[in-house]
Enzyme design. Structure first.
Site, PDB file in Angstrom:
ATOM      1  N   GLU A 253       4.260  20.053  18.230  1.00 35.96           N
ATOM      2  CA  GLU A 253       3.041  19.193  19.196  1.00 35.96           C
ATOM      3  C   GLU A 253       1.686  20.128  19.833  1.00 35.96           C
ATOM      4  O   GLU A 253       1.669  21.558  19.629  1.00 35.96           O
ATOM      5  CB  GLU A 253       3.779  19.343  20.369  1.00 35.96           C
ATOM      6  CG  GLU A 253       3.365  19.156  21.870  1.00 35.96           C
ATOM      7  CD  GLU A 253       2.357  19.458  22.903  1.00 35.96           C
ATOM      8  OE1 GLU A 253       0.926  19.410  21.914  1.00 35.96           O
ATOM      9  OE2 GLU A 253       2.783  19.723  23.935  1.00 35.96           O
ATOM     10  N   CYS A 287      -3.269  20.890  26.995  1.00 32.86           N
ATOM     11  CA  CYS A 287      -3.792  20.330  26.528  1.00 32.86           C
ATOM     12  C   CYS A 287      -2.846  18.533  25.757  1.00 32.86           C
ATOM     13  O   CYS A 287      -3.992  17.666  26.077  1.00 32.86           O
ATOM     14  CB  CYS A 287      -1.749  20.425  24.866  1.00 32.86           C
ATOM     15  SG  CYS A 287      -0.758  20.022  25.592  1.00 32.86           S
TER      16      CYS A 287
HETATM   17  P1  NAD Z   1      -4.986  29.183  17.123  1.00 34.63           P
HETATM   18  O1  NAD Z   1      -4.532  28.959  16.073  1.00 34.63           O
HETATM   19  O2  NAD Z   1      -5.658  31.052  16.637  1.00 34.63           O
HETATM   20  O3  NAD Z   1      -3.354  30.365  17.269  1.00 34.63           O
HETATM   21  C1  NAD Z   1      -2.996  32.000  17.907  1.00 34.63           C
HETATM   22  C2  NAD Z   1      -1.630  31.437  19.174  1.00 34.63           C
HETATM   23  O4  NAD Z   1      -0.564  31.105  17.329  1.00 34.63           O
HETATM   24  C3  NAD Z   1      -1.212  33.267  19.302  1.00 34.63           C
HETATM   25  O5  NAD Z   1      -0.467  32.908  20.183  1.00 34.63           O
HETATM   26  C4  NAD Z   1      -0.225  33.562  17.720  1.00 34.63           C
HETATM   27  O6  NAD Z   1       0.844  33.407  18.050  1.00 34.63           O
HETATM   28  C5  NAD Z   1      -0.043  31.668  17.387  1.00 34.63           C
HETATM   29  N1  NAD Z   1       0.222  31.656  16.084  1.00 34.63           N
HETATM   30  C6  NAD Z   1      -1.242  32.259  14.930  1.00 34.63           C
HETATM   31  N2  NAD Z   1      -0.150  32.104  13.515  1.00 34.63           N
HETATM   32  C7  NAD Z   1       0.671  31.562  13.750  1.00 34.63           C
HETATM   33  C8  NAD Z   1       1.686  31.608  12.554  1.00 34.63           C
HETATM   34  N3  NAD Z   1       0.911  31.707  11.617  1.00 34.63           N
HETATM   35  N4  NAD Z   1       2.816  31.082  13.409  1.00 34.63           N
HETATM   36  C9  NAD Z   1       3.148  30.897  14.282  1.00 34.63           C
HETATM   37  N5  NAD Z   1       2.378  31.064  15.793  1.00 34.63           N
HETATM   38  C10 NAD Z   1       1.346  31.514  15.176  1.00 34.63           C
HETATM   39  O7  NAD Z   1      -5.239  29.409  18.252  1.00 34.63           O
HETATM   40  P2  NAD Z   1      -5.689  29.017  19.504  1.00 34.63           P
HETATM   41  O8  NAD Z   1      -7.185  30.051  19.512  1.00 34.63           O
HETATM   42  O9  NAD Z   1      -4.051  30.291  20.104  1.00 34.63           O
HETATM   43  O10 NAD Z   1      -6.203  27.849  20.518  1.00 34.63           O
HETATM   44  C11 NAD Z   1      -6.379  27.157  19.565  1.00 34.63           C
HETATM   45  C12 NAD Z   1      -6.615  25.413  19.958  1.00 34.63           C
HETATM   46  O11 NAD Z   1      -5.356  25.929  19.770  1.00 34.63           O
HETATM   47  C13 NAD Z   1      -6.854  25.149  21.269  1.00 34.63           C
HETATM   48  O12 NAD Z   1      -8.172  25.259  21.485  1.00 34.63           O
HETATM   49  C14 NAD Z   1      -5.870  23.761  21.635  1.00 34.63           C
HETATM   50  O13 NAD Z   1      -6.498  23.420  20.453  1.00 34.63           O
HETATM   51  C15 NAD Z   1      -4.431  24.536  20.435  1.00 34.63           C
HETATM   52  N6  NAD Z   1      -3.257  24.457  21.597  1.00 34.63           N
HETATM   53  C16 NAD Z   1      -2.899  23.526  21.881  1.00 34.63           C
HETATM   54  C17 NAD Z   1      -1.894  24.010  22.717  1.00 34.63           C
HETATM   55  C18 NAD Z   1      -0.935  23.277  22.437  1.00 34.63           C
HETATM   56  O14 NAD Z   1       0.281  22.745  23.739  1.00 34.63           O
HETATM   57  N7  NAD Z   1      -0.428  22.127  22.268  1.00 34.63           N
HETATM   58  C19 NAD Z   1      -1.529  25.272  23.211  1.00 34.63           C
HETATM   59  C20 NAD Z   1      -2.613  26.199  22.669  1.00 34.63           C
HETATM   60  C21 NAD Z   1      -3.649  25.795  22.151  1.00 34.63           C
END
Ligand code: NAD
Length: 481
Positions: A253, A287
């Site tokens: 998701e 999201c």
């Molecule tokens: P990011 O891609 O930098 O991810 C950071 C998060 O993802 C951290 O919590 C980290 O623990 C986890 N993560 C990073 N690399 C990982 C890996 N290899 N394996 C497992 N977990 C990993 O993104 P961000 O700054 O947190 O968010 C960027 C974008 O992500 C947002 O703009 C949004 O579009 C999306 N997002 C979506 C949801 C959702 O509910 N679908 C939630 C959070 C973020």
């Protein structure tokens, strides 16, 4: 500096809470002040190996329990969550920033999700079919897929972890949960509610670590049979590649950029009130948040005015202060990303209306509630997910144009529609490239219905019977006597 009311949690491995002994620790911050709440210990490789072995044993013990007993243990955990809701919500507000009232609502929502799965545990049905042989039976029975590696993000840490814990455990799988390191405390407090019911060791484990290394180690292991991830498209793509190597089942998701179509016959006041409340919940970091408002040109002025009025009632501040209705963004990188997108829109000539200001000065990752109009084609905000309190409004002249705009991103998670016209509903239901559509309501995600996306928004569904299916395999048995 540590916060007196906050303690970073430990890891839960093989039935024991234990400190993380990995090389580095993670500083958990309060986004309303920027200050460090506590240091989170991270798992090293040896701990992850131990957790993987325990996940296999935990799976074998957990799946042996009758489904009704598994459901009962989960329901006891849900009752415990409700009893501890104040403490869980306080941890959530401190580490994530959302207003306490929203944090309490999230605890309730997460409890309801797991309750639904717990009740569903006893309704996993197979089927009996006429055999091709004389005096024989053909049946299809359902079995848990095996140990699950589940990754949840920081925006709705409880709800998004609950979907995975609830589905996996109800189906008879064991779960290795890795929530976001940014928001570990509330999830750990929720996990404790279930652990305290005496689940077999290894059935439910909690890990924090260096995300890339930890997820690789989990997904490379043959023990893990399924990946469930909620988060960004980039990380989802990376994990999907790793999981594909071992042919693991997966549910992804990955966010959305939800269009909200307000059609010519809509009740403008009602649509504006419901959409503004939904847009700015959790400071827009959802999201499923409506993030592109596609309004029939006849209603563009009255809708914009009503929407700005509703948004101007927001009070932006520390989620722990009772008058606050919108907290800070959850981390510094979100604030920078939102500012960059607004700057791009401004440079391309968009009008930016500050409906509710952020606190004038001081620490914390606060952003104002903004409404934008007059966006030029090519403005990044129209195709990139802002994941913040920013509402771009566009006028359209025809339904074809509305659908074209709505489908013009790589995302396809949720959509909203305000109209009483059956033919407009039909056209949108058939024409929108999304996993879920709410008409004259904003309730697009509920425990008993499937939630998930198409295109870059991911694959598979959580919640509903589809959410249970995602943790089950079919086994065909042909039995002659
Ligand atoms: P990011 O891609 O930098 O991810 C950071 C998060 O993802 C951290 O919590 C980290 O623990 C986890 N993560 C990073 N690399 C990982 C890996 N290899 N394996 C497992 N977990 C990993 O993104 P961000 O700054 O947190 O968010 C960027 C974008 O992500 C947002 O703009 C949004 O579009 C999306 N997002 C979506 C949801 C959702 O509910 N679908 C939630 C959070 C973020």
């Amino acid at each position: 500096m540590n916060h007196p009311a906050y303690r970073a949690p430990r890891l839960l491995i093989d039935g024991q809470w234990c400190p993380g002994t990995g090389e580095a620790a993670w500083a958990v911050r309060n986004p309303a002040t920027g200050e460090v709440l506590d240091q989170l210990g991270l798992a090293g490789e040896a701990e992850v190996r131990r957790a993987l072995q325990a996940a296999q044993r935990g799976f074998e013990a957990w799946r042996e329990l009758p489904a009704a007993r598994r459901g009962q243990l989960l329901l006891q955990g849900v009752a415990e969550m409700r009893a501890r809701r104040q403490a869980i919500a306080a941890a959530l507000t401190l580490e994530q920033g959302k207003p306490l009232a929203e944090a309490l609502a999230e605890v309730d929502m997460a409890a309801e999700l797991i309750q639904w799965y717990a009740e569903e545990a006893r309704r996993v049905y197979g089927r009996l079919q006429p055999s091709r042989l004389a005096g024989a039976d053909m049946r299809v029975s359902r079995h848990p897929v095996g140990p699950v590696a589940a990754f949840s993000p920081w925006n709705f840490p409880l709800v998004l972890s609950a979907r995975k814990i609830g589905g996996a455990l109800a189906a008879g799988c064991s779960v290795l949960l890795k929530p976001a390191e940014e928001t570990p405390g509330a999830v750990a407090a929720m996990v404790a509610c279930f652990h305290d019911q005496g689940l077999p060791a290894g059935a439910l484990q909690l890990l924090f670590g260096q995300p890339a290394a930890l997820s690789r180690q989990l997904l490379e292991s043959p023990v893990v049979r399924k990946l469930s991830f909620t988060g960004s498209v980039e990380v989802g793509r990376l994990l999907a590649r790793q999981a594909a190597e071992g042919f693991k089942r997966m549910t992804l998701e990955l966010g959305g950029h939800a269009p909200a179509i307000v059609w010519r016959d809509a009740d403008v006041q009602r649509a504006a009130r419901m959409l503004a409340a939904h847009k700015f919940r959790n400071a827009g970091q959802a999201c499923l948040a409506p993030s592109r408002f596609i309004v029939h040109q006849d209603l563009l002025e009255p809708f914009t005015q009503a929407f700005v009025e509703c948004a101007s009632e927001l009070r932006v501040g520390d989620g722990m202060d009772p008058p606050t209705t919108m907290g800070p963004l959850a981390n510094a990188r979100r604030l920078a990303a939102v500012r960059e997108l607004v700057q791009d829109a401004r440079q391309r000539g968009a009008q930016v209306i500050e409906a509710a200001p952020a606190p004038a000065s001081g620490p914390g990752y606060f952003a104002p509630a903004l409404v934008l109009r007059g966006l030029a084609p090519g403005t990044r905000l129209l195709s990139e997910e802002a994941f913040g309190p920013v509402a771009p409004i566009l006028g359209v002249a025809s339904l074809e144009q509305a659908l074209r705009e709505a489908n013009a991103t790589s995302y396809g998670l949720a959509a909203y529609l305000f109209t009483d016209s059956a033919s407009v509903v039909h056209a949108c239901e058939c024409g929108l490239e999304v996993g879920a559509l709410a008409v004259n309501t904003v309730a697009v995600s509920v425990p008993e219905a499937p939630f998930g996306g198409v295109k870059d928004s991911g694959m598979g569904r959580e919640s509903g019977i589809e959410g249970m299916e995602a943790y089950l395999e079919s086994r065909f048995v042909h039995q002659a006597y």
